[in-house]
Design a protein around this motif. Structure first.
Motif, PDB file in Angstrom:
ATOM      1  N   ALA A  47       0.810  -1.306  -0.072  1.00 63.78           N
ATOM      2  CA  ALA A  47      -0.027  -0.022   0.086  1.00 63.78           C
ATOM      3  C   ALA A  47       0.814   1.274   0.079  1.00 63.78           C
ATOM      4  O   ALA A  47       0.440   2.142  -0.132  1.00 63.78           O
ATOM      5  CB  ALA A  47      -0.886   0.109   1.055  1.00 63.78           C
ATOM      6  N   ALA A  48       2.168   1.181   0.039  1.00 63.94           N
ATOM      7  CA  ALA A  48       2.851   2.357   0.682  1.00 63.94           C
ATOM      8  C   ALA A  48       3.335   2.977  -0.629  1.00 63.94           C
ATOM      9  O   ALA A  48       4.208   4.142  -0.335  1.00 63.94           O
ATOM     10  CB  ALA A  48       3.738   2.231   1.688  1.00 63.94           C
ATOM     11  N   VAL A  76       7.400   6.420   9.923  1.00 63.20           N
ATOM     12  CA  VAL A  76       6.133   6.269   8.913  1.00 63.20           C
ATOM     13  C   VAL A  76       6.276   7.534   7.740  1.00 63.20           C
ATOM     14  O   VAL A  76       5.883   6.999   6.645  1.00 63.20           O
ATOM     15  CB  VAL A  76       4.978   6.417   9.489  1.00 63.20           C
ATOM     16  CG1 VAL A  76       3.739   6.634   8.780  1.00 63.20           C
ATOM     17  CG2 VAL A  76       4.678   5.207  10.418  1.00 63.20           C
ATOM     18  N   ARG A 127       8.652   6.744   5.173  1.00 61.25           N
ATOM     19  CA  ARG A 127       8.509   5.355   4.673  1.00 61.25           C
ATOM     20  C   ARG A 127       9.752   4.910   4.778  1.00 61.25           C
ATOM     21  O   ARG A 127      10.372   3.926   3.881  1.00 61.25           O
ATOM     22  CB  ARG A 127       8.418   5.818   2.979  1.00 61.25           C
ATOM     23  CG  ARG A 127       7.285   6.568   2.544  1.00 61.25           C
ATOM     24  CD  ARG A 127       5.817   5.695   2.924  1.00 61.25           C
ATOM     25  NE  ARG A 127       5.097   6.425   2.038  1.00 61.25           N
ATOM     26  CZ  ARG A 127       4.350   7.718   2.374  1.00 61.25           C
ATOM     27  NH1 ARG A 127       4.516   7.827   3.625  1.00 61.25           N
ATOM     28  NH2 ARG A 127       3.182   8.218   1.731  1.00 61.25           N
ATOM     29  N   ILE A 155      -4.902   0.818  16.988  1.00 63.31           N
ATOM     30  CA  ILE A 155      -4.528   2.321  16.699  1.00 63.31           C
ATOM     31  C   ILE A 155      -3.090   2.374  16.183  1.00 63.31           C
ATOM     32  O   ILE A 155      -2.834   3.125  15.090  1.00 63.31           O
ATOM     33  CB  ILE A 155      -4.787   3.468  17.740  1.00 63.31           C
ATOM     34  CG1 ILE A 155      -4.463   4.860  17.060  1.00 63.31           C
ATOM     35  CG2 ILE A 155      -3.910   3.018  18.941  1.00 63.31           C
ATOM     36  CD1 ILE A 155      -5.103   5.787  18.182  1.00 63.31           C
ATOM     37  N   LEU A 156      -2.391   1.563  16.457  1.00 67.91           N
ATOM     38  CA  LEU A 156      -0.879   1.602  16.060  1.00 67.91           C
ATOM     39  C   LEU A 156      -0.890   1.235  14.514  1.00 67.91           C
ATOM     40  O   LEU A 156      -0.340   1.782  13.787  1.00 67.91           O
ATOM     41  CB  LEU A 156       0.030   0.790  16.986  1.00 67.91           C
ATOM     42  CG  LEU A 156       0.275   1.111  18.259  1.00 67.91           C
ATOM     43  CD1 LEU A 156       1.411   0.049  18.972  1.00 67.91           C
ATOM     44  CD2 LEU A 156       0.566   2.655  18.621  1.00 67.91           C
ATOM     45  N   LEU A 157      -1.533   0.044  14.299  1.00 64.09           N
ATOM     46  CA  LEU A 157      -1.662  -0.561  12.805  1.00 64.09           C
ATOM     47  C   LEU A 157      -2.408   0.790  12.161  1.00 64.09           C
ATOM     48  O   LEU A 157      -2.068   0.942  10.796  1.00 64.09           O
ATOM     49  CB  LEU A 157      -2.481  -1.657  12.820  1.00 64.09           C
ATOM     50  CG  LEU A 157      -1.835  -2.889  13.304  1.00 64.09           C
ATOM     51  CD1 LEU A 157      -2.778  -3.993  13.237  1.00 64.09           C
ATOM     52  CD2 LEU A 157      -0.500  -3.107  12.543  1.00 64.09           C
ATOM     53  N   ILE A 215      -2.276   4.012  12.485  1.00 63.55           N
ATOM     54  CA  ILE A 215      -1.622   5.031  11.989  1.00 63.55           C
ATOM     55  C   ILE A 215      -0.328   4.424  10.930  1.00 63.55           C
ATOM     56  O   ILE A 215      -0.305   5.270  10.016  1.00 63.55           O
ATOM     57  CB  ILE A 215      -0.532   5.225  13.494  1.00 63.55           C
ATOM     58  CG1 ILE A 215      -1.348   5.956  14.527  1.00 63.55           C
ATOM     59  CG2 ILE A 215       0.691   5.899  12.732  1.00 63.55           C
ATOM     60  CD1 ILE A 215      -0.876   6.088  15.556  1.00 63.55           C
ATOM     61  N   ILE A 216       0.002   3.311  10.949  1.00 62.93           N
ATOM     62  CA  ILE A 216       0.952   2.927  10.074  1.00 62.93           C
ATOM     63  C   ILE A 216       0.311   2.875   8.707  1.00 62.93           C
ATOM     64  O   ILE A 216       0.736   3.192   7.705  1.00 62.93           O
ATOM     65  CB  ILE A 216       1.584   1.587  10.410  1.00 62.93           C
ATOM     66  CG1 ILE A 216       2.567   1.762  11.640  1.00 62.93           C
ATOM     67  CG2 ILE A 216       2.294   0.995   9.353  1.00 62.93           C
ATOM     68  CD1 ILE A 216       2.765   0.446  12.415  1.00 62.93           C
ATOM     69  N   VAL A 217      -0.898   2.262   8.565  1.00 58.81           N
ATOM     70  CA  VAL A 217      -1.529   1.983   7.610  1.00 58.81           C
ATOM     71  C   VAL A 217      -1.931   3.315   6.949  1.00 58.81           C
ATOM     72  O   VAL A 217      -1.624   3.583   5.662  1.00 58.81           O
ATOM     73  CB  VAL A 217      -2.976   1.147   7.563  1.00 58.81           C
ATOM     74  CG1 VAL A 217      -3.669   1.308   6.414  1.00 58.81           C
ATOM     75  CG2 VAL A 217      -2.625  -0.043   8.317  1.00 58.81           C
ATOM     76  N   GLY A 240      -0.550   5.957   7.608  1.00 56.74           N
ATOM     77  CA  GLY A 240       0.527   6.877   7.540  1.00 56.74           C
ATOM     78  C   GLY A 240       1.415   6.707   6.117  1.00 56.74           C
ATOM     79  O   GLY A 240       1.741   7.434   5.311  1.00 56.74           O
ATOM     80  N   VAL A 241       1.190   5.514   5.419  1.00 58.51           N
ATOM     81  CA  VAL A 241       1.996   4.978   4.399  1.00 58.51           C
ATOM     82  C   VAL A 241       1.175   4.961   3.077  1.00 58.51           C
ATOM     83  O   VAL A 241       1.738   5.003   1.960  1.00 58.51           O
ATOM     84  CB  VAL A 241       2.708   3.719   4.684  1.00 58.51           C
ATOM     85  CG1 VAL A 241       3.637   3.754   5.617  1.00 58.51           C
ATOM     86  CG2 VAL A 241       1.425   2.509   4.707  1.00 58.51           C
ATOM     87  N   VAL A 242      -0.425   5.021   3.408  1.00 60.94           N
ATOM     88  CA  VAL A 242      -1.165   4.921   2.087  1.00 60.94           C
ATOM     89  C   VAL A 242      -0.814   6.390   1.347  1.00 60.94           C
ATOM     90  O   VAL A 242      -0.848   7.353   1.985  1.00 60.94           O
ATOM     91  CB  VAL A 242      -2.543   4.743   2.573  1.00 60.94           C
ATOM     92  CG1 VAL A 242      -3.566   5.188   1.193  1.00 60.94           C
ATOM     93  CG2 VAL A 242      -2.749   3.490   2.906  1.00 60.94           C
ATOM     94  N   THR A 243      -0.653   6.116  -0.011  1.00 64.37           N
ATOM     95  CA  THR A 243      -0.242   7.339  -0.918  1.00 64.37           C
ATOM     96  C   THR A 243      -1.374   8.286  -0.961  1.00 64.37           C
ATOM     97  O   THR A 243      -1.314   9.256  -0.608  1.00 64.37           O
ATOM     98  CB  THR A 243       0.483   6.885  -2.135  1.00 64.37           C
ATOM     99  OG1 THR A 243      -0.286   5.603  -2.385  1.00 64.37           O
ATOM    100  CG2 THR A 243       1.794   6.972  -2.070  1.00 64.37           C
ATOM    101  N   PHE A 271      -4.577  14.857  13.641  1.00 66.18           N
ATOM    102  CA  PHE A 271      -3.724  15.735  14.353  1.00 66.18           C
ATOM    103  C   PHE A 271      -2.087  15.121  13.998  1.00 66.18           C
ATOM    104  O   PHE A 271      -1.335  16.102  13.726  1.00 66.18           O
ATOM    105  CB  PHE A 271      -3.983  15.542  15.962  1.00 66.18           C
ATOM    106  CG  PHE A 271      -2.898  16.251  16.748  1.00 66.18           C
ATOM    107  CD1 PHE A 271      -2.966  17.729  16.809  1.00 66.18           C
ATOM    108  CD2 PHE A 271      -1.686  15.614  17.202  1.00 66.18           C
ATOM    109  CE1 PHE A 271      -1.986  18.364  17.552  1.00 66.18           C
ATOM    110  CE2 PHE A 271      -0.733  16.439  17.982  1.00 66.18           C
ATOM    111  CZ  PHE A 271      -0.903  17.812  18.143  1.00 66.18           C
ATOM    112  N   LEU A 272      -1.996  13.933  13.975  1.00 64.58           N
ATOM    113  CA  LEU A 272      -0.696  13.250  13.600  1.00 64.58           C
ATOM    114  C   LEU A 272      -0.304  13.631  12.155  1.00 64.58           C
ATOM    115  O   LEU A 272       0.478  13.291  11.766  1.00 64.58           O
ATOM    116  CB  LEU A 272      -0.635  11.771  14.229  1.00 64.58           C
ATOM    117  CG  LEU A 272      -0.748  11.612  15.482  1.00 64.58           C
ATOM    118  CD1 LEU A 272      -0.722  10.219  15.899  1.00 64.58           C
ATOM    119  CD2 LEU A 272       0.490  12.409  16.342  1.00 64.58           C
ATOM    120  N   PHE A 277      -2.301  12.170   9.767  1.00 66.78           N
ATOM    121  CA  PHE A 277      -2.688  10.916   8.988  1.00 66.78           C
ATOM    122  C   PHE A 277      -4.143  11.024   8.868  1.00 66.78           C
ATOM    123  O   PHE A 277      -4.935   9.927   8.544  1.00 66.78           O
ATOM    124  CB  PHE A 277      -2.303   9.563   9.691  1.00 66.78           C
ATOM    125  CG  PHE A 277      -1.025   9.456   9.945  1.00 66.78           C
ATOM    126  CD1 PHE A 277       0.097   9.993   9.154  1.00 66.78           C
ATOM    127  CD2 PHE A 277      -0.430   9.064  11.136  1.00 66.78           C
ATOM    128  CE1 PHE A 277       1.421   9.854   9.499  1.00 66.78           C
ATOM    129  CE2 PHE A 277       0.789   9.151  11.636  1.00 66.78           C
ATOM    130  CZ  PHE A 277       1.728   9.475  10.683  1.00 66.78           C
TER     131      PHE A 277
END
Lengths: 297, 670
Positions: free
Chosen positions: A19-20, A255, A258, B146-148, B150-152, B154-157, B239-240, B242
């Protein structure tokens, strides 16, 4: 539990690759020649098939190698181990402070249900439950650092740096704890053995502080274990606001950049911490509750 | 006590249900506040295009970072001021509310639908599918999602609202699934659902007719709580950085932007956070109110919420005090002549929200030093409440409303708490029905004995020695082993011996034993009781033996009182009462006891019917509906307790019981 760690790491690994987007392209200036981007890919290893990357990663993890940062050459393990104590310190102080507050307020409220004190505690619980941590952190900084200048706003510089982050996390953690302590205390005070203790002339003080507390404190310990996730999530927010060099900030920075190996490292450590916390909670519980220690169902 | 509280819990009935719920909800202030707040916020969000004073995206670089209108330098055009790009904060917050609330709404919708589906599937399949779903839930709950998230995110374009909704919504399924599953499981066990299944109602019909009506309320409550939680998480994510991609406003992102200029313009960070907090508060208040009213299970704690000490005392009304003072002159007769304990016209009640339970209504009796009094009655007859009233240990909200308990010359209902606490254990002891629950589960027998010895400075010398001797006194062969044990490691009989030893440590003048052997095995019952009687006899301690078993009383007691519906029906020396009962209820109790001289074909007579509802006092004798000798007057006039012979009292309109009842008990209409 080991399964949970494995599952989480795998999910994150796959999600990042799927996804990234392409980290190599992000690491190069826009419009960079494709060959140079490809060179970056080869350096960081994202050009290889995902299965291969995954197997490599897992094998590495079992050998204590969490990979190397995409940016620079630091070993992820070193970075993570440097950040971990800071997060743990924050969490431990928070748990201690919150537990003490929760016990004091929860017991006080349970002893005088439906009085002004009890209602006051419940109002605090409702408001604290609704308060966003990140907002509270900002308000605290505005008041105590900007306006009053009493406490440092960011970075870790000695004990006073703990005050605002711990206060923020405590407000997030205490409402659930207080409610549980209050409820379990109310229930325990209605238990047969408490009445029997009173009936044989044990002083009210001792009934509450020894008989009541010994039984009513047990749920608190379980709850702290369950809330470890909340503390962890809260520390992500708090660390990012107070620029606290812990796992949360490390992961969030990774994050944003990346930085796949670093993200994976942060998540892996978070999951492991989680497993350890639950284990410690089980142990503590067993020590405190003879029914579990001595194998009674 | 629990069944009394249970009777008070709300039972949902289909007829008039919604109207009643509505009334209850309106009575709760916090719920009304919550709903009002939520309505206002949702209204502002929905009507944002018409109400908002400005376009939320419109920048005005001439008017950046204006303070709110009420601060000096603010402009009424921008009530909440402007941000770093000169955009109106109020308008952005209203539009931000649209985004925040919509995202949260759809996330909750997804979570609830998935959870409902999973819960129903798991509940109905009850097999490997069930195990798999619940195992998945456990695993997911074991990790902070919530950690997941954030990551998901955070990285989704290209983040869209849909991404956020899915990431926030999907993990919530387990909250609903667990509750729905357990409700489905318990619902399908119910007779009418099983019956429906038997007559061929299909799964979908069962679901629609029986299961959904049982779960929708609890799903609604969870959804509300979840809604508040998701709003918080969404704002945290924004706020972060994302959340929704800028310039689209949401509360969290307004706050995050505000953070950059927070030193100059603190309100930029304060206002949106306040909006989030108030919204979540409103949602939580609504959810709490709904939970209280919709889900009876959550109300259970309500009855215990009043403080013991506040309510254990009776209040003395003005016109009552005169009479009391008079009584006292007679009641506080010299310590040695009068009875050890004299209970005079004792009334105790449990005031609950909707009605009061009058558990004891006018009980008087006396116990002499060293004697044994038996109190006999069915469960619910008020015998335990009487005992607890003597020790001033009624569970809140229960209280003694009238009467006196004169012990050793002092009225226990009027002495201070601290003094009462000193009397307990030292002069008055009590042991309870369930010995294993009456000992602290996480303390050893030894530590509980030692603390009791310490509390009373009982015995001479080393406390452990005193404890050892006390255990030996109740026939425990290896006291050292028992001292090291926890209650759960000992049998019920052993625990009751320990309780007796504990109660006897300070050599009290009076021991109350409330159904001391009911919870024990038949084989140990006799031993424990023998021990109890022996040890009280040895130390010249008076004993009140409370039981439903009139045969026990016959064997061990000097006098007996028979209680029914909070009153005394008959009192007198045991021998006389058993030989010639003067009340039909006593006779019925005696007839229900198995005897050796029973003819093989003769059947034990159970007493038909049940005790009357203790919250609804009715005219006439409370036993009238079950009495084999009932007369017309019994239904109208309550017979007082009168002396029927020397030392004998009975409360019955019949002057004497005929040998055979006029009708067989089976014909009695109930």
């Amino acid at each position: 539990m080991a399964l949970v760690v494995f599952g989480v790491v795998t999910i994150v690994f796959v999600l990042l690759r799927v996804a990234a987007g392409d980290p190599a392209r992000l690491m190069n200036p826009p419009g960079q020649q494709e060959e140079l981007v490809q060179l970056t890919r080869e350096r960081i290893g994202t050009d290889r098939p995902i299965i291969e990357q995954y197997v490599d990663y897992v094998v590495g993890v079992f050998q204590g190698d969490l990979g190397t940062s995409f940016h620079g050459n630091q070993a992820v393990l070193t970075e993570v181990m440097a950040a971990l104590p800071n997060t743990v310190a924050l969490a431990v102080v928070t748990i201690l402070v919150s537990s003490i507050i929760a016990l004091a307020l929860g017991i006080a409220a349970a002893l005088r249900p439906n009085t002004a004190l009890d209602r006051g505690v419940l109002v605090y619980v409702s408001i604290a439950l609704a308060t966003p941590s990140f907002w509270l952190a900002i308000i605290l900084v505005l008041i105590f650092s900007v306006r009053l200048g009493w406490l440092p706003a960011i970075d870790m510089q000695g004990p006073q740096s703990f005050v605002l982050p711990v206060a923020t996390l405590t407000v997030a953690l205490t409402p659930v704890l207080i409610r549980t302590v209050r409820q379990s205390f109310l229930e325990t005070l209605g238990d047969d053995h408490v009445r029997a203790a009173r009936a044989r002339g044990i002083s009210e003080r001792r009934v509450i502080l020894v008989h009541g507390l010994k039984v009513a404190a047990l749920p608190l310990i379980t709850l702290v274990g369950i809330q470890a996730g909340l503390i962890l999530a809260g520390s992500y927010v708090v660390e990012s606001i107070f620029n606290w060099p812990g796992i949360g900030k490390l992961t969030l920075d990774a994050v944003a950049g990346r930085n796949f190996p670093m993200i994976q490292g942060g998540v892996l450590v978070a999951a492991l911490v989680f497993v350890v916390v639950n284990f410690v909670v089980d142990l503590t519980y067993a020590v405190l509750d003879p029914r579990i220690r001595l194998g009674y169902r | 006590m629990t069944d009394v509280a249970g009777a008070g819990t709300l039972q949902l009935q289909p007829v008039g249900q919604s109207r009643r719920i509505g009334r209850r909800l309106r009575r709760r202030k916090s719920f009304v506040v919550g709903v009002t707040g939520l309505t206002l916020i949702i209204g502002a969000a929905v009507l944002a295009p018409w109400l908002a004073p400005h376009d939320p995206m419109q920048q005005d670089l001439m008017a950046t970072l204006l303070p709110p209108a009420w601060v000096e330098g603010g402009s009424p055009d921008f009530p909440f001021g402007t941000d770093a790009l000169g955009r109106d904060v109020l308008s952005r917050m209203m539009y931000g509310a649209r985004n925040s609330l919509l995202i949260a709404f759809f996330a909750v919708l997804i979570a609830a639908s998935l959870g409902l589906a999973a819960g129903v599937t798991a509940g109905f399949s009850r097999s490997s599918m069930d195990a798999l779903l619940m195992r998945m839930g456990d695993m997911q709950l074991a990790f902070p999602f919530i950690l997941l998230a954030i990551i998901v995110l955070g990285v989704v374009t290209d983040r869209t609202a849909l991404h956020i909704i899915l990431v926030l919504g999907i993990p919530g399924w387990i909250l609903y699934a667990r509750v729905v599953r357990s409700r489905v499981l318990s619902e399908r066990e119910k007779d009418y659902v099983t019956a429906a299944h038997a007559i061929g109602a299909g799964r979908s019909r069962q679901l629609r007719k029986y299961v959904l009506p049982a779960v929708w309320q609890v799903v609604l409550v969870i959804a509300l709580l979840d809604f508040g939680f998701v709003i918080l998480v969404e704002s945290t994510l924004s706020f972060l950085g994302f959340g929704l991609t800028p310039p689209e406003p949401s509360w969290g992102s307004i706050l995050a932007e505000g953070k950059r200029s927070m030193i100059v313009s603190p309100w930029l960070a304060v206002l949106p956070g306040l909006a989030i907090m108030l919204t979540v508060l409103a949602v939580n208040l609504t959810a709490d109110g709904a939970a209280d009213v919709l889900d009876p299970k959550l109300r259970k704690g309500v009855f215990r919420r009043r403080r013991q000490q506040d309510t254990g005392r009776q209040t003395v009304t003005a016109d009552e005090t005169g009479a009391v003072a008079q009584d006292d002159a007679a009641g506080t007769a010299r310590r040695d002549d009068g009875p050890l304990l004299q209970v005079v016209d004792l009334h105790a009640e449990f005031p609950f929200d909707e009605r009061s339970v009058y558990a004891v209504r006018g009980v008087s009796f006396a116990v002499d030093r060293g004697k044994t009094l038996g109190i006999v009655g069915e469960s619910g007859s008020g015998k335990s409440v009487t005992a607890l009233s003597i020790l001033q240990l009624l569970d809140a909200p229960g209280r003694v409303t009238h009467g006196r308990v004169v012990f050793d010359g002092r009225d226990l209902t009027r002495i201070p708490d601290a003094e009462m606490s000193r009397l307990r254990g030292r002069q008055l002891g009590m042991i309870f029905q369930n010995p294993s629950a009456s000992l602290n589960p996480v303390m050893t027998i030894g530590s509980q004995m030692v603390e009791t010895i310490a509390a009373h400075q009982a015995g001479a010398g080393n406390r452990t020695d005193v404890a050892r001797a006390a255990l030996a006194d109740v026939g425990i062969g290896d006291p050292d082993r028992v001292l090291r044990r926890y209650p759960f490691q000992l049998s019920g009989g052993m625990n009751q011996r320990v309780m007796i030893a504990l109660a006897m440590i300070a050599r009290p003048d009076l021991l109350i034993a409330d159904e001391p052997t009911t919870a024990l095995d038949v084989t140990t019952q006799a031993q424990v009781l023998e021990q109890l009687v022996a040890v009280t006899h040895d130390h010249d301690t008076a004993l009140i033996l409370i039981t439903h078993d009139i045969a026990l009383v016959h064997e061990y007691a000097d006098d007996v009182i028979v209680m029914y519906a909070g009153r005394i029906f008959e009192a007198g020396p045991v021998r006389d009462v058993v030989r010639q009962p003067r009340h039909p209820y006593t006779k019925a109790l005696l007839d229900s006891v198995p005897r050796a001289d029973l003819e093989p074909n003769e059947r034990l007579r159970a007493i038909p019917g049940e005790l009357p509802d203790p919250s609804k006092p009715q005219p006439g004798c409370p036993f009238a509906a079950r009495c084999a000798y009932v007369m017309d007057i019994c239904r109208v006039e309550d017979p007082p307790l009168i002396e029927v012979a020397e030392h004998r009292e009975a409360a019955c309109h019949l002057p004497a019981l005929p040998d055979a009842p006029p009708r067989a008990p089976s014909e009695v209409s109930v």
